[in-house]
Design an enzyme around this catalytic site. Structure first.
Site, PDB file in Angstrom:
ATOM      1  N   GLU A   1       0.857  -1.200   0.000  1.00 24.45           N
ATOM      2  CA  GLU A   1       0.000   0.000   0.000  1.00 24.45           C
ATOM      3  C   GLU A   1       0.884   1.238   0.000  1.00 24.45           C
ATOM      4  O   GLU A   1       1.637   1.481   0.942  1.00 24.45           O
ATOM      5  CB  GLU A   1      -0.902  -0.004   1.243  1.00 24.45           C
TER       6      GLU A   1
ATOM      7  N   ARG B   1       0.242  10.341   0.404  1.00 27.67           N
ATOM      8  CA  ARG B   1       0.523  11.467   1.302  1.00 27.67           C
ATOM      9  C   ARG B   1       1.679  12.312   0.807  1.00 27.67           C
ATOM     10  O   ARG B   1       1.979  13.342   1.397  1.00 27.67           O
ATOM     11  CB  ARG B   1       0.963  10.933   2.666  1.00 27.67           C
TER      12      ARG B   1
ATOM     13  N   LYS C   1     -11.255  -1.817   6.410  1.00 26.87           N
ATOM     14  CA  LYS C   1     -10.089  -1.461   7.212  1.00 26.87           C
ATOM     15  C   LYS C   1     -10.611  -0.952   8.551  1.00 26.87           C
ATOM     16  O   LYS C   1     -11.577  -0.183   8.582  1.00 26.87           O
ATOM     17  CB  LYS C   1      -9.314  -0.361   6.480  1.00 26.87           C
TER      18      LYS C   1
END
Ligand SMILES: O=C(O)C(=O)C[C@H](O)[C@H](O)COP(=O)(O)O
Length: 209
Positions: A42, A46, A130
């Site tokens: 993943e 950001r 999640k």
């Protein structure tokens, strides 16, 4: 090749959460994680390098299944899809984001904490989620409690998971995998210590209860 959300959650017990500060670190970092057995990666959106990192890892690291994290709205969703992300992870979820993600056909792990959030996603046909921020939001007792009335949901707890508590999370019946950044902290990535990252990845790969 399209992956399913089941493959994303069961290929490895841990999904490494990667923050790519410098683009030239992306491929060596991905190679180090895959060498340790962690194939599902993943990349968090950001940093400015994230989208190009997804493209490069997909093109240059055989065996990797590359997804995008920090999907927070339609803009980040579109950018992640455009970069070729094979799966999507979001810290939380909005109706518009979920609709667009489901329409894209690319599997998404939407972030939730509470039973109401879980139930809203169940209404949309989503059963893989999640659990974020896992440790801060109640951790293992919270997941056990949610599993009572809502046992049909499978979680990937993320946030505050570490080598000490990962095994206990993974032993829960409603947890398929965990997410975490401990295999690839900025200190090791900046030092180019790929061997230590591979060692940590191999340790994480062996965590399956
Ligand atoms: O960026 C995102 O989309 C997130 O949801 C946050 C990450 O999943 C956590 O930051 C990982 O948590 P740590 O393993 O405690 O570092």
């Amino acid at each position: 090749m399209t992956v399913s959300i089941q493959e994303v959650m069961t290929t490895s017990p841990v999904i490494p959460v990667m923050v790519i500060n410098q683009l030239d670190q992306a491929v060596p970092l991905a190679r180090a994680l895959v060498a340790g057995g962690l194939k599902v990666l993943e990349i968090t959106l950001r940093t400015p390098a994230a989208l190009e990192a997804i493209r490069q890892i997909k093109a240059e690291v055989p065996g990797a299944i590359v997804g995008a994290g920090t999907i927070i709205n339609l803009q980040t969703l579109d950018a992640a899809l455009e970069a070729g992300s094979e799966f999507l992870v979001s810290p939380g979820v909005t109706d518009s984001l979920l609709t667009a993600a489901l329409n894209s056909g690319v599997p998404i792990l939407p972030g939730v904490v509470t039973p109401s959030e879980v139930m809203r996603l169940l209404d949309r046909g989503v059963t893989a989620m999640k659990f974020f921020p896992a440790d801060a939001a109640g951790g293992i007792p919270m997941l056990k409690s949610i599993g009572g009335p809502l046992p049909q949901v499978t979680f990937c707890p993320t946030g505050g998971i570490n080598p000490k508590n990962a095994h206990e999370y993974l032993s829960l019946s409603n947890v398929a995998c965990v997410g975490g950044s401990w295999m690839a902290p900025a200190s090791l990535v900046d030092a180019g210590d790929w061997a230590e990252i591979t060692r940590r990845a191999a340790e994480a790969t062996a965590l399956k209860p």
